[in-house]
Enzyme design. Structure first.
Site, PDB file in Angstrom:
ATOM      1  CD  GLU A 228       1.816  -0.918   9.458  1.00 60.32           C
ATOM      2  OE1 GLU A 228       1.234  -0.400   8.485  1.00 60.32           O
ATOM      3  OE2 GLU A 228       2.298  -0.271  10.412  1.00 60.32           O
TER       4      GLU A 228
ATOM      5  CG  HIS B  49       3.239  -3.598   6.057  1.00 60.98           C
ATOM      6  ND1 HIS B  49       4.233  -3.164   6.901  1.00 60.98           N
ATOM      7  CD2 HIS B  49       2.671  -2.484   5.537  1.00 60.98           C
ATOM      8  CE1 HIS B  49       4.260  -1.842   6.898  1.00 60.98           C
ATOM      9  NE2 HIS B  49       3.316  -1.400   6.074  1.00 60.98           N
TER      10      HIS B  49
ATOM     11  CG  HIS C 111       5.376   0.710   2.469  1.00 62.09           C
ATOM     12  ND1 HIS C 111       4.614   1.857   2.262  1.00 62.09           N
ATOM     13  CD2 HIS C 111       5.007   0.233   3.684  1.00 62.09           C
ATOM     14  CE1 HIS C 111       3.845   2.062   3.318  1.00 62.09           C
ATOM     15  NE2 HIS C 111       4.054   1.084   4.191  1.00 62.09           N
TER      16      HIS C 111
ATOM     17  CG  HIS D 220      -0.284   0.177   2.531  1.00 59.29           C
ATOM     18  ND1 HIS D 220      -0.847   0.893   3.547  1.00 59.29           N
ATOM     19  CD2 HIS D 220       0.899  -0.261   3.018  1.00 59.29           C
ATOM     20  CE1 HIS D 220      -0.050   0.874   4.599  1.00 59.29           C
ATOM     21  NE2 HIS D 220       1.013   0.173   4.307  1.00 59.29           N
TER      22      HIS D 220
ATOM     23  CB  CYS E 192       4.562   5.143   4.936  1.00 58.29           C
ATOM     24  SG  CYS E 192       5.445   4.192   6.187  1.00 58.29           S
TER      25      CYS E 192
ATOM     26  CG  ASP F 124      -2.262 -13.612   0.793  1.00 52.94           C
ATOM     27  OD1 ASP F 124      -1.297 -12.951   1.260  1.00 52.94           O
ATOM     28  OD2 ASP F 124      -2.165 -14.808   0.454  1.00 52.94           O
ATOM     29  CG  HIS F 125       0.498 -12.524  -2.362  1.00 51.48           C
ATOM     30  ND1 HIS F 125       0.238 -13.374  -1.316  1.00 51.48           N
ATOM     31  CD2 HIS F 125       1.836 -12.554  -2.554  1.00 51.48           C
ATOM     32  CE1 HIS F 125       1.374 -13.908  -0.893  1.00 51.48           C
ATOM     33  NE2 HIS F 125       2.364 -13.423  -1.625  1.00 51.48           N
TER      34      HIS F 125
END
Length: 158
Positions: free
Chosen positions: A145, A61, A59, A34, A53, A99-100
């Site tokens: 996070e 997580h 970037h 994100h 960020c 996810d992904h």
């Protein structure tokens, strides 16, 4: 008379058996990227508030999410909720949607909402509430996070 004996006596008088209430937590991990950026702010303000960020390329997580339900233990099954069912709902609400994924580009909720972990917790709560047959059992969403940044949401929309 100890506390348990008092509870049994009270439940016998009222004619219904009191069931203990228990918290049950299921964990899952997912990877997503994100960019922290608000369309309501100037580029300079976004950079000042979100720092690295706010990188235009985003970037990522590896999030750990904990979903906690709370309720009475069913006297027949011995469960608050079947963990197999909770896993299925988490797959639909979290894994399939997040996810992904690029949260900002792949998840419509974040089109006009900054993809902070706080807003991610609200999103997951709302998605699970739509799926759970007893949404009142949903107690808490906790998202790690990073090892040092954790957000907890208990559904208190203002």
């Amino acid at each position: 008379m100890n506390q348990l004996d008092k509870q049994k006596a009270e439940s016998s008088v009222s004619g219904k058996q009191l069931q203990p209430k228990v918290y049950v937590t299921k964990c899952e991990t997912f990877s997503a990227c994100h960019r922290l950026h608000s369309n309501q702010l100037s580029d300079e303000s976004n950079q000042s508030i979100f720092g690295k960020c706010n990188n235009p390329n985003g970037h990522g997580h590896n999030y750990k999410v904990e979903v906690t339900v709370y309720g009475p233990v069913d006297p027949v099954t011995g469960m608050v909720m079947n963990l197999t069912d909770l896993k299925k709902y988490m797959q639909l609400a979290i894994m399939n949607n997040l996810d992904h994924k690029n949260l900002d580009k792949d998840v419509p909720f974040f089109k006009d909402v900054v993809s902070t972990t706080e807003n991610l917790a609200v999103y997951i709560w709302d998605q699970l509430s739509l799926l759970l047959p007893s949404p009142g059992l949903l107690h808490e969403i906790k998202i790690h996070e990073t090892e040092k940044n954790i957000v907890v949401y208990r559904g208190d929309h203002c």
